[in-house]
Design an enzyme around this catalytic site. Structure first.
Site, PDB file in Angstrom:
ATOM      1  N   ASN A  25     -13.609   9.703  20.794  1.00  0.00           N
ATOM      2  CA  ASN A  25     -12.744   8.536  20.583  1.00  0.00           C
ATOM      3  C   ASN A  25     -11.865   8.751  19.361  1.00  0.00           C
ATOM      4  O   ASN A  25     -12.301   9.390  18.391  1.00  0.00           O
ATOM      5  CB  ASN A  25     -13.577   7.266  20.277  1.00  0.00           C
ATOM      6  CG  ASN A  25     -14.426   6.821  21.456  1.00  0.00           C
ATOM      7  OD1 ASN A  25     -14.043   6.986  22.602  1.00  0.00           O
ATOM      8  ND2 ASN A  25     -15.579   6.254  21.152  1.00  0.00           N
ATOM      9  N   MET A  26     -10.659   8.178  19.401  1.00  0.00           N
ATOM     10  CA  MET A  26      -9.903   8.031  18.171  1.00  0.00           C
ATOM     11  C   MET A  26     -10.361   6.709  17.554  1.00  0.00           C
ATOM     12  O   MET A  26     -10.277   5.660  18.192  1.00  0.00           O
ATOM     13  CB  MET A  26      -8.394   8.019  18.452  1.00  0.00           C
ATOM     14  CG  MET A  26      -7.562   7.964  17.199  1.00  0.00           C
ATOM     15  SD  MET A  26      -7.939   9.323  16.039  1.00  0.00           S
ATOM     16  CE  MET A  26      -7.040  10.681  16.780  1.00  0.00           C
ATOM     17  N   GLY A  55     -20.273  11.385  20.970  1.00  0.00           N
ATOM     18  CA  GLY A  55     -20.451  12.781  21.379  1.00  0.00           C
ATOM     19  C   GLY A  55     -19.773  13.733  20.415  1.00  0.00           C
ATOM     20  O   GLY A  55     -20.371  14.712  19.938  1.00  0.00           O
ATOM     21  N   LEU A 236     -34.114   3.726  11.437  1.00  0.00           N
ATOM     22  CA  LEU A 236     -34.167   2.343  10.928  1.00  0.00           C
ATOM     23  C   LEU A 236     -33.261   2.146   9.722  1.00  0.00           C
ATOM     24  O   LEU A 236     -33.530   1.287   8.874  1.00  0.00           O
ATOM     25  CB  LEU A 236     -35.624   2.021  10.537  1.00  0.00           C
ATOM     26  CG  LEU A 236     -36.653   2.094  11.673  1.00  0.00           C
ATOM     27  CD1 LEU A 236     -38.075   2.150  11.129  1.00  0.00           C
ATOM     28  CD2 LEU A 236     -36.489   0.903  12.606  1.00  0.00           C
ATOM     29  N   GLY A 240     -35.738   3.990   6.918  1.00  0.00           N
ATOM     30  CA  GLY A 240     -36.237   5.317   7.260  1.00  0.00           C
ATOM     31  C   GLY A 240     -36.313   5.570   8.752  1.00  0.00           C
ATOM     32  O   GLY A 240     -35.530   5.027   9.540  1.00  0.00           O
ATOM     33  N   ALA A 267     -21.280   6.519  12.018  1.00  0.00           N
ATOM     34  CA  ALA A 267     -21.657   7.911  12.323  1.00  0.00           C
ATOM     35  C   ALA A 267     -22.873   8.407  11.543  1.00  0.00           C
ATOM     36  O   ALA A 267     -23.198   9.595  11.618  1.00  0.00           O
ATOM     37  CB  ALA A 267     -20.479   8.884  12.133  1.00  0.00           C
ATOM     38  N   ALA A 268     -23.564   7.510  10.839  1.00  0.00           N
ATOM     39  CA  ALA A 268     -24.791   7.950  10.158  1.00  0.00           C
ATOM     40  C   ALA A 268     -25.832   8.379  11.197  1.00  0.00           C
ATOM     41  O   ALA A 268     -26.481   9.425  11.066  1.00  0.00           O
ATOM     42  CB  ALA A 268     -25.342   6.827   9.288  1.00  0.00           C
ATOM     43  N   GLY A 269     -25.966   7.560  12.254  1.00  0.00           N
ATOM     44  CA  GLY A 269     -26.908   7.909  13.321  1.00  0.00           C
ATOM     45  C   GLY A 269     -26.497   9.205  14.007  1.00  0.00           C
ATOM     46  O   GLY A 269     -27.347  10.042  14.356  1.00  0.00           O
ATOM     47  N   ASP A 270     -25.188   9.380  14.211  1.00  0.00           N
ATOM     48  CA  ASP A 270     -24.701  10.611  14.854  1.00  0.00           C
ATOM     49  C   ASP A 270     -24.995  11.829  13.973  1.00  0.00           C
ATOM     50  O   ASP A 270     -25.328  12.911  14.476  1.00  0.00           O
ATOM     51  CB  ASP A 270     -23.187  10.525  15.092  1.00  0.00           C
ATOM     52  CG  ASP A 270     -22.825   9.382  16.032  1.00  0.00           C
ATOM     53  OD1 ASP A 270     -23.650   9.029  16.893  1.00  0.00           O
ATOM     54  OD2 ASP A 270     -21.711   8.836  15.886  1.00  0.00           O
ATOM     55  N   SER A 309     -16.953  11.952   7.357  1.00  0.00           N
ATOM     56  CA  SER A 309     -18.109  11.683   6.479  1.00  0.00           C
ATOM     57  C   SER A 309     -19.246  12.692   6.657  1.00  0.00           C
ATOM     58  O   SER A 309     -20.192  12.711   5.859  1.00  0.00           O
ATOM     59  CB  SER A 309     -18.657  10.274   6.764  1.00  0.00           C
ATOM     60  OG  SER A 309     -19.336  10.236   8.010  1.00  0.00           O
TER      61      SER A 309
HETATM   62  O1  RIB Z   1     -21.372   6.143  16.228  1.00  0.00           O
HETATM   63  C1  RIB Z   1     -20.096   5.922  15.691  1.00  0.00           C
HETATM   64  C2  RIB Z   1     -19.060   6.069  16.775  1.00  0.00           C
HETATM   65  O2  RIB Z   1     -19.245   5.052  17.722  1.00  0.00           O
HETATM   66  C3  RIB Z   1     -17.641   5.919  16.312  1.00  0.00           C
HETATM   67  O3  RIB Z   1     -17.073   7.133  15.871  1.00  0.00           O
HETATM   68  C4  RIB Z   1     -16.949   5.319  17.519  1.00  0.00           C
HETATM   69  O4  RIB Z   1     -16.002   6.142  18.111  1.00  0.00           O
HETATM   70  C5  RIB Z   1     -18.057   4.947  18.492  1.00  0.00           C
HETATM   71  O5  RIB Z   1     -18.173   5.846  19.518  1.00  0.00           O
END
Ligand code: RIB
Length: 318
Positions: A25-26, A55, A236, A240, A267-270, A309
């Site tokens: 995504n943008m 992704g 969480l 943690g 994007a912390a979870g990513d 980030s």
């Molecule tokens: O997890 C964060 C992401 O969720 C963002 O970058 C946004 O594009 C959505 O997919």
């Protein structure tokens, strides 16, 4: 790990292979004092347009954090698509399986981040809706060569299921980050998942257990593991990670979070998922991969934006 792999690791070389199936995504990001209420117009104080998508973010995280990465996805034939493709290529990610749709625009995410660093996100799938099971079949070689296969839920469900099923047939390690928390998963998905990594909202949606504490997360993880996921790792945020691991204590293990001042949790979870996948692909133990992912995510929350980030491996302290 053999001697040459150890030497490669010391030199910061990428080790292990991760294939990500997912969205790009943008991200259109407004910073505002707080999240708007229904019907309200709120003045923001900053705007940025940055590469994102769960992704893409997880692919970038896995690459920056030490893995060879391939991405299966779809962008539109537009400037956002070109930018997103370019940013993955700049990370050295294999984009041979990144399609370009002639009919749908690149996915976008509208994000508001408030002064308490919380966010609200609306995604419009666009070309992400065109990643099909046929794309998975066409790029089975990328799944076969992966040590770890990573999926989320921003592409069509039948596509995600075919990727997980192919991973199971090919005996690859499969990770599902069930985000966003849209719905319950069909029961036949769980046995296809080696590592189910939901956040607290997603774990609550999937399990029906309300989650406020690590103890609640333990109960939710037990429910999800009983459905057939081999390992369940609930993230969480500042509380943690609660991990219920295959063959380990039924009570699970709680990993406290590093203490940091968050400015943006997008994007912390990513970053956690990508870092965890990269570390598993490098051959580390699961518990090491969890703490590595946590250290990476703790850095990501101190910076703004999704992909900007995400830290590099050299920034993670041992
Ligand atoms: O997890 C964060 C992401 O969720 C963002 O970058 C946004 O594009 C959505 O997919």
């Amino acid at each position: 790990m053999g001697n040459s792999a150890k030497a490669d690791a010391a030199n910061g070389a990428r080790i292990g292979r991760v294939t990500v199936i997912g969205s790009l995504n943008m991200d259109l990001v407004a910073r505002a004092p707080r999240l708007p209420r229904p019907g309200e117009t709120l003045a923001g104080h900053a705007f940025a347009q940055v590469p994102g998508g769960k992704g893409g973010n997880q692919a970038v995280a896995a690459a920056r954090l030490g893995a060879n990465v391939a991405m299966i996805g779809c962008v539109g034939d537009d400037s956002n698509g070109a930018t997103l493709r370019g940013s993955l290529e700049a990370e050295g990610i294999d984009c041979t399986a990144l399609a370009t749709s002639a009919s749908a625009p690149t996915g976008v995410a509208l994000i508001v981040v408030d002064d308490a660093s919380q966010n609200a996100i609306v995604i419009v799938a666009g070309s992400n809706a065109q990643v099909t099971p046929a794309n998975i079949a066409a790029h089975e070689a990328l799944l076969a060569q992966a040590d770890v296969i990573v999926c989320q839920l921003e592409t069509p469900l039948d596509t995600v299921r075919s990727a997980l099923a192919a991973g199971r047939v090919l005996k690859r390690t499969t990770i599902l980050n069930p985000a966003p928390a849209a719905r319950k998963l069909p029961p036949d998905w769980f046995p296809l998942i080696d590592y189910l990594i939901p956040n607290e909202l997603e774990a609550a949606t999937l399990s029906g257990v309300m989650i406020e504490t690590p103890d609640d997360a333990r109960r939710a993880a037990q429910t999800l593991k009983a459905k057939g996921a081999r390992n369940v790792i609930v993230t969480l945020g500042s509380q943690g990670v609660l991990a219920l691991l295959d063959g380990a204590d039924e009570a699970g293990v709680h990993f406290p979070s590093p203490n940091v001042e968050a400015v943006d949790t997008t994007a912390a979870g990513d970053t956690f998922v990508g870092g965890f996948a990269a570390e598993l692909a490098r051959g580390s133990a699961v518990t090491e991969a969890i703490t590595f992912g946590q250290r990476a995510a703790a850095i990501a929350v101190t910076r703004e934006g999704a992909q900007p980030s995400i830290p590099h491996r050299s920034e993670i302290s041992a």
